[in-house]
Design an enzyme around this catalytic site. Structure first.
Site, short mmCIF file in Angstrom:
data_model
loop_
_atom_site.label_atom_id
_atom_site.label_comp_id
_atom_site.label_asym_id
_atom_site.label_seq_id
_atom_site.Cartn_x
_atom_site.Cartn_y
_atom_site.Cartn_z
N TYR A 157 -10.45 131.48 109.38
CA TYR A 157 -11.90 131.48 109.56
C TYR A 157 -12.37 132.87 109.95
O TYR A 157 -11.57 133.81 110.05
CB TYR A 157 -12.30 130.42 110.57
CG TYR A 157 -11.96 129.01 110.12
CD1 TYR A 157 -12.37 128.55 108.87
CD2 TYR A 157 -11.22 128.16 110.93
CE1 TYR A 157 -12.04 127.26 108.44
CE2 TYR A 157 -10.90 126.87 110.52
CZ TYR A 157 -11.30 126.43 109.27
OH TYR A 157 -10.98 125.17 108.84
N ARG A 212 -7.87 129.77 120.19
CA ARG A 212 -6.84 129.15 119.35
C ARG A 212 -6.50 130.16 118.27
O ARG A 212 -7.39 130.69 117.59
CB ARG A 212 -7.35 127.85 118.74
CG ARG A 212 -6.20 127.05 118.11
CD ARG A 212 -6.58 125.62 117.77
NE ARG A 212 -5.41 124.77 117.83
CZ ARG A 212 -5.08 123.88 116.90
NH1 ARG A 212 -5.84 123.70 115.85
NH2 ARG A 212 -3.99 123.15 117.03
N GLY A 265 -3.07 116.31 117.28
CA GLY A 265 -4.21 115.88 116.47
C GLY A 265 -3.93 114.58 115.76
O GLY A 265 -4.35 113.51 116.17
N CYS A 321 1.41 112.18 106.18
CA CYS A 321 1.06 111.99 104.76
C CYS A 321 -0.24 112.70 104.40
O CYS A 321 -0.47 113.03 103.24
CB CYS A 321 0.94 110.50 104.43
SG CYS A 321 -0.48 109.69 105.21
N CYS A 351 -6.43 111.40 107.00
CA CYS A 351 -7.05 112.33 107.95
C CYS A 351 -7.56 113.59 107.27
O CYS A 351 -8.61 114.11 107.63
CB CYS A 351 -6.06 112.69 109.05
SG CYS A 351 -4.49 113.31 108.44
N CYS A 396 -6.59 106.49 108.54
CA CYS A 396 -5.17 106.73 108.81
C CYS A 396 -4.33 105.68 108.11
O CYS A 396 -4.63 104.47 108.21
CB CYS A 396 -4.90 106.69 110.32
SG CYS A 396 -3.17 107.03 110.74
N ALA A 427 1.25 95.76 103.73
CA ALA A 427 0.08 94.91 103.89
C ALA A 427 0.43 93.62 104.62
O ALA A 427 -0.28 93.19 105.54
CB ALA A 427 -0.54 94.60 102.52
#
Length: 634
Positions: free
Chosen positions: A170, A218, A315, A342, A346, A358, A389
């Site tokens: 950034y 950071r 996080g 994965c 997110c 998630c 599931a």
């Protein structure tokens, strides 16, 4: 007591334990950056579960510095009341909250802001392919003032800490990095010059904050680019930041041009930044905070107990399990629902403007609406299929007080989770299987091995509700020669049920096809991918796809796109424009629901539900969500 659960001081701020929720984009604010109830609920849920301090995702200090449509803003006074409402809610829940101030710089998009991005040098971001303009000295002075004003607003909004974003490519980081800063004036060239603007911003933020709130930075410990910012220079920057008055330094890694190190997928080693935090602690006196794939209780404990860092910033692990801190405190290790890295819910969802989800936690981002509550009427719930599931449906139904029986034709649980974890670098999918198995054992869910072919096979269980979670099966395209002996199904290959020759062609270049290619190429097999579309891997997320192509290239996998298969022969696959000699042809062209029993069951039982691939073949994230939602309503 473990050191993890002892207080720590950051400046004059006392935190109750060593767990920080790392600043992550969550996509839960409204489009345009206005506050939402969902975002407040998301943070409050973590604060209630003993996370000592939550750092917001990036908050934009200027309109053209917004990287995503759903980032919070702080560039005008009008944003203060709603930010104050959020900080008040977190405080009421027992937590602290810090504002992460940032400008996206060359990683902003005109498509989001409507304004051309600004940057130290006019170098496009590789991922965005944008067109930033080089900042003038007037721009630099103006942005300096905007950062300082944003800090003043943060104090007014009730934040407990201000984190200045020196990381991830950034704006401030892009001045620090020789990769993105090619200026020839006093803001470019030497490290002293590259630090000039970021450090001036930092000093003035520290000045306006005084004793009111501590200021931290950071910073990426390593940018992981050949010409990027490396750790030796980062150490110098951190020492200068400490001299300027920062009260802690939070280590992360990478930038958008090395995005896999910023939001680490499965193939990046757990805790890979920890060696950097150990070294930095020897060079500075303020607390060091470390992040990056800390999805293992033993690893987290080791970091703090052995002084490898002073705090952990987690996080995705707090998205996947909002109760992580409490479970670790109570040593309920088998109950922790670990992040599998994965990035499907997110990051991939947030990058396309949606709110965080998630794969392993269907409540994430919907905490208020998706509570597991005791059922008004206790029922006999029978679940057919012990894949993701079905297992999630069983867990939720049992927690609600129902009598649950889980039935599967195989003698093991997990469905396609083992298949998914077979290719190289995908083994962390098994963390979710372990969690589901542990919950099934803990909740004493009855498991019966039995093949269900009709409603009659279910009568012994006297079901009030039947959940069909029987998954899907691979489709076989209508191609001349498809029944040849050398034609195999991708799942059988991944599960090592069949032997494969030394040269293969895989029909289908989506997720299953490319992962099968990796699996085989890793073993030294020559692989051709045949894809009808103009590119392979179109269904694979941004943090994985670059690494995938790199591996396929290293392994020598041949890609044939815009390709149509005319015929398969015993030692040959014939395309429209060429023939390829192969030992085997592997099918990876899609799935169909395994729903043949559904109509028969519906005729016999009043409540029948389809979840996961039995409803419609998709990914595990949708399967888990459907299992959760159906059992929440029974």
């Amino acid at each position: 007591m473990s050191k993890l659960f002892t207080p720590i001081k950051i400046g004059n701020l006392v935190l109750k334990n060593r767990f920080m929720m790392a600043p992550m984009e969550n996509g839960l604010a409204q489009i345009g950056g206005e506050m939402s109830e969902g975002l407040i609920d998301f943070f409050v849920e973590r604060a209630k579960n003993e996370v000592s301090i939550i750092i917001t995702g990036s908050i934009a200090v200027s309109p053209e510095g917004r990287g995503l449509p759903t980032q919070l803003n702080i560039y005008e006074d009008k944003f203060i009341p709603e930010l104050k409402r959020m900080t008040d809610a977190v405080h009421e829940a027992g937590g602290k909250i810090g504002a992460q101030l940032y400008h996206a710089g060359r990683q902003a998009s005109q498509g989001v802001t409507g304004i051309q991005p600004i940057s130290p040098s006019a170098i496009p971001c590789e991922i965005l392919g944008n067109n930033p303009r080089e900042m003038t000295k007037k721009d630099i002075d103006e942005m300096h003032r905007k950062f300082v004003k944003a800090a003043e607003r943060s104090i007014e909004a009730g934040f407990d800490l201000i984190e200045v974003h020196f990381a991830h490519g950034y704006l401030l980081h892009s001045f620090l990095s020789p990769h993105s800063n090619k200026r020839t004036d006093e803001y470019g060239g030497s490290l002293e010059n590259r630090m000039r603007f970021p450090m001036a911003v930092l000093r003035d933020i520290i000045k306006v904050c005084g004793e009111k709130v501590p200021v931290t930075i950071r910073i990426s410990a390593d940018e992981y680019l050949k010409d990027g910012l490396g750790f030796e220079e980062v150490k110098t920057i951190c020492k200068e930041a400490e001299k300027a008055g920062v009260k802690a330094i939070s280590l992360t890694a990478g930038s958008y041009d090395s995005v896999e190190y910023t939001i680490q997928p499965m193939f990046v080693k757990q805790g890979f930044i920890v060696p950097f935090s150990e070294k930095l602690k020897r060079n500075i006196k303020v607390p060091v905070i470390v992040a990056a794939r800390l999805n293992n209780a033993e690893l987290i404990e080791d970091i703090i107990e052995n002084d490898k860092a002073d705090m952990v910033a987690i996080g995705r692990g707090l998205i996947s399990d909002e109760e992580l801190v409490i479970k670790m405190k109570n040593k309920q290790y088998k109950d922790i629902r670990y992040c599998v890295a994965c990035n499907q819910g997110c990051i991939d969802k947030v990058f396309i403007g949606q709110g965080v989800q998630c794969l392993v936690n269907a409540r994430a981002g919907r905490e208020k609406d998706r509570k597991i509550q005791k059922a008004e009427e206790i029922k006999n719930v029978v679940i057919v299929g012990a894949g993701p599931a079905g297992l999630e449906a069983a867990r939720v139904a049992k927690l609600r007080g129902h009598n649950v029986v889980l039935v599967d034709k195989d003698d093991k649980i997990g469905g396609k989770l083992e298949t998914l974890s077979s290719p190289p670098e995908k083994e962390t999918f098994m963390l979710f299987k372990e969690y589901l198995y542990n919950q099934m054992t803990k909740l004493d869910i009855k498991f019966v091995q039995k093949e269900i072919k009709s409603a009659k096979d279910l009568e012994e269980f006297s079901p009030d509700s039947v959940i069909v979670a029987t998954g899907s099966f691979q489709t076989v395209p209508q191609i001349k020669g498809i029944n040849s002996k050398n034609v195999l199904i991708a799942e059988d290959v991944l599960n090592e049920k069949v032997k494969v020759g030394q040269t293969v062609a895989i029909i289908g270049g989506g997720l299953v096809g490319t992962e099968t290619a990796k699996f085989l190429a890793y073993k030294g097999i020559k692989v051709h991918i045949i894809e009808m579309m103009d590119a392979i891997a179109k269904d694979i997320g941004a943090t994985f796809v670059g690494h995938l192509f790199k591996l396929l290239n290293e392994y020598g996998v041949q890609q044939h796109v815009n390709a149509k298969v005319e015929e398969i022969k015993e030692d040959l696959i014939i395309l429209e424009d060429k023939e390829i000699k192969v030992d085997n042809v592997i099918i990876a062209t899609g799935y169909k629901p395994n729903d043949s029993i559904v109509e028969n069951i519906k005729d016999s039982f009043k409540e029948v539900y389809l979840v996961g691939d039995a409803n419609s073949p998709r990914r595990i994230i949708e399967a888990v969500e459907e299992g959760f939602l159906v059992s929440s309503e029974i």
